[in-house]
Design a protein around this motif. Structure first.
Motif, mmCIF file in Angstrom:
data_model
loop_
_atom_site.group_PDB
_atom_site.id
_atom_site.type_symbol
_atom_site.label_atom_id
_atom_site.label_comp_id
_atom_site.label_asym_id
_atom_site.label_seq_id
_atom_site.Cartn_x
_atom_site.Cartn_y
_atom_site.Cartn_z
ATOM 1 N N MET A 1 0.576 -1.192 0.189
ATOM 2 C CA MET A 1 0.036 -0.117 -0.063
ATOM 3 C C MET A 1 1.068 1.299 0.027
ATOM 4 O O MET A 1 1.863 1.368 0.906
ATOM 5 N N LEU A 2 0.583 2.106 -0.910
ATOM 6 C CA LEU A 2 1.564 3.304 -1.084
ATOM 7 C C LEU A 2 0.353 4.516 -0.564
ATOM 8 O O LEU A 2 -0.585 4.810 -1.320
ATOM 9 N N SER A 3 0.776 5.292 0.210
ATOM 10 C CA SER A 3 0.148 6.376 0.877
ATOM 11 C C SER A 3 0.080 7.618 0.016
ATOM 12 O O SER A 3 1.492 8.139 -0.487
ATOM 13 N N ILE A 4 -0.833 8.160 -0.491
ATOM 14 C CA ILE A 4 -0.799 9.192 -1.261
ATOM 15 C C ILE A 4 -1.259 10.707 -0.335
ATOM 16 O O ILE A 4 -0.624 11.640 -0.238
ATOM 17 N N LEU A 8 -6.304 8.426 1.356
ATOM 18 C CA LEU A 8 -6.067 8.109 -0.069
ATOM 19 C C LEU A 8 -4.711 7.053 -0.319
ATOM 20 O O LEU A 8 -3.603 7.562 0.201
ATOM 21 N N PHE A 9 -5.028 6.006 -0.884
ATOM 22 C CA PHE A 9 -3.849 5.268 -1.143
ATOM 23 C C PHE A 9 -3.830 4.330 -2.452
ATOM 24 O O PHE A 9 -5.034 4.501 -3.106
ATOM 25 N N LEU A 10 -2.887 4.027 -2.937
ATOM 26 C CA LEU A 10 -2.724 3.186 -4.042
ATOM 27 C C LEU A 10 -2.302 1.769 -3.352
ATOM 28 O O LEU A 10 -1.500 1.743 -2.697
ATOM 29 N N ILE A 11 -3.137 0.513 -3.803
ATOM 30 C CA ILE A 11 -2.903 -0.637 -3.534
ATOM 31 C C ILE A 11 -2.885 -1.480 -4.776
ATOM 32 O O ILE A 11 -3.479 -1.207 -5.869
ATOM 33 N N HIS A 12 -2.069 -2.779 -4.763
ATOM 34 C CA HIS A 12 -1.934 -3.563 -5.697
ATOM 35 C C HIS A 12 -3.065 -4.789 -5.320
ATOM 36 O O HIS A 12 -2.856 -5.378 -4.466
ATOM 37 N N ILE A 13 -4.093 -5.168 -6.266
ATOM 38 C CA ILE A 13 -5.082 -6.010 -6.184
ATOM 39 C C ILE A 13 -5.012 -6.681 -7.509
ATOM 40 O O ILE A 13 -5.276 -6.333 -8.544
ATOM 41 N N LEU A 60 -0.808 -11.809 -14.072
ATOM 42 C CA LEU A 60 0.396 -11.733 -12.969
ATOM 43 C C LEU A 60 1.258 -12.870 -12.711
ATOM 44 O O LEU A 60 0.737 -13.934 -12.660
ATOM 45 N N PHE A 61 2.558 -12.547 -12.689
ATOM 46 C CA PHE A 61 3.543 -13.614 -12.764
ATOM 47 C C PHE A 61 3.626 -13.459 -11.092
ATOM 48 O O PHE A 61 3.693 -14.751 -10.494
ATOM 49 N N SER A 62 4.015 -12.417 -10.601
ATOM 50 C CA SER A 62 4.527 -12.309 -9.166
ATOM 51 C C SER A 62 4.639 -11.020 -8.638
ATOM 52 O O SER A 62 4.723 -10.114 -9.565
ATOM 53 N N SER A 63 4.521 -10.941 -7.540
ATOM 54 C CA SER A 63 4.403 -9.472 -6.648
ATOM 55 C C SER A 63 5.220 -9.698 -5.422
ATOM 56 O O SER A 63 4.899 -10.664 -4.650
ATOM 57 N N LYS A 64 5.911 -8.638 -4.928
ATOM 58 C CA LYS A 64 6.480 -9.018 -3.488
ATOM 59 C C LYS A 64 6.983 -7.653 -3.323
ATOM 60 O O LYS A 64 7.452 -6.719 -3.886
ATOM 61 N N LEU A 65 7.130 -7.483 -1.942
ATOM 62 C CA LEU A 65 7.378 -6.200 -1.164
ATOM 63 C C LEU A 65 8.878 -6.213 -0.805
ATOM 64 O O LEU A 65 9.384 -7.088 -0.331
ATOM 65 N N LEU A 66 9.388 -5.094 -1.480
ATOM 66 C CA LEU A 66 10.879 -5.053 -1.268
ATOM 67 C C LEU A 66 11.301 -4.094 0.114
ATOM 68 O O LEU A 66 12.102 -4.694 0.530
ATOM 69 N N LYS A 67 10.477 -3.181 0.248
ATOM 70 C CA LYS A 67 10.775 -2.378 1.387
ATOM 71 C C LYS A 67 9.362 -1.714 1.578
ATOM 72 O O LYS A 67 8.615 -1.586 0.833
ATOM 73 N N THR A 70 7.426 0.166 -1.231
ATOM 74 C CA THR A 70 8.152 -0.216 -2.642
ATOM 75 C C THR A 70 7.851 -1.706 -2.849
ATOM 76 O O THR A 70 8.249 -2.501 -1.762
ATOM 77 N N PHE A 71 7.401 -2.092 -4.031
ATOM 78 C CA PHE A 71 7.013 -3.402 -4.288
ATOM 79 C C PHE A 71 7.321 -3.468 -5.924
ATOM 80 O O PHE A 71 7.333 -2.666 -6.293
ATOM 81 N N GLU A 72 7.733 -5.101 -6.000
ATOM 82 C CA GLU A 72 8.025 -5.263 -7.424
ATOM 83 C C GLU A 72 6.932 -6.176 -8.051
ATOM 84 O O GLU A 72 6.372 -7.048 -7.264
ATOM 85 N N VAL A 73 6.400 -5.985 -9.237
ATOM 86 C CA VAL A 73 5.097 -6.746 -9.757
ATOM 87 C C VAL A 73 5.700 -7.193 -11.241
ATOM 88 O O VAL A 73 6.531 -6.418 -11.849
#
Length: 109
Positions: A1-4, A8-13, A60-67, A70-73
């Protein structure tokens, strides 16, 4: 979840939505408090490849939280949007015609 902002947030679903994009991979979705605003949206940052008469969407192949924050999809571009008539893939001339209609519609405000 990235806070704006505070609410208000941006999330990956990975597969929320309605209509043609239901079940396809998604980019980031906009959220206000606990409400997700995705609908028939593919989200922000989703890679889509468009040719003259094909639109290729990713799964979607993979997603992971890097820190935190920050996440990688990783996506595979492997889902081809196909026009169908009564469940049968439409001939090329129909797909070309429909893509022209879609392009015209998408240019409208």
């Amino acid at each position: 979840m990235l806070s704006i902002s505070e609410n208000l947030f941006l999330i990956h679903i990975s597969s929320t939505g309605e209509g043609k994009t239901k079940g396809m991979a998604k980019g980031l979705a906009l959220c206000h408090q606990k409400d997700v605003f995705a609908g028939e949206c593919s989200g922000f940052g989703l890679p889509v490849m468009k040719t003259d008469n094909l639109t290729i969407f990713p799964s979607l192949f993979s997603s992971k939280l890097l820190k935190p924050g920050t996440f990688e999809v990783v996506y595979h571009l492997n889902l081809i949007d196909t026009w169908r008539i009564s469940g049968v893939a439409a001939p090329l001339y129909f797909r070309v015609f429909m893509e022209k209609i879609v392009a015209f519609y998408m240019k409208r405000p």
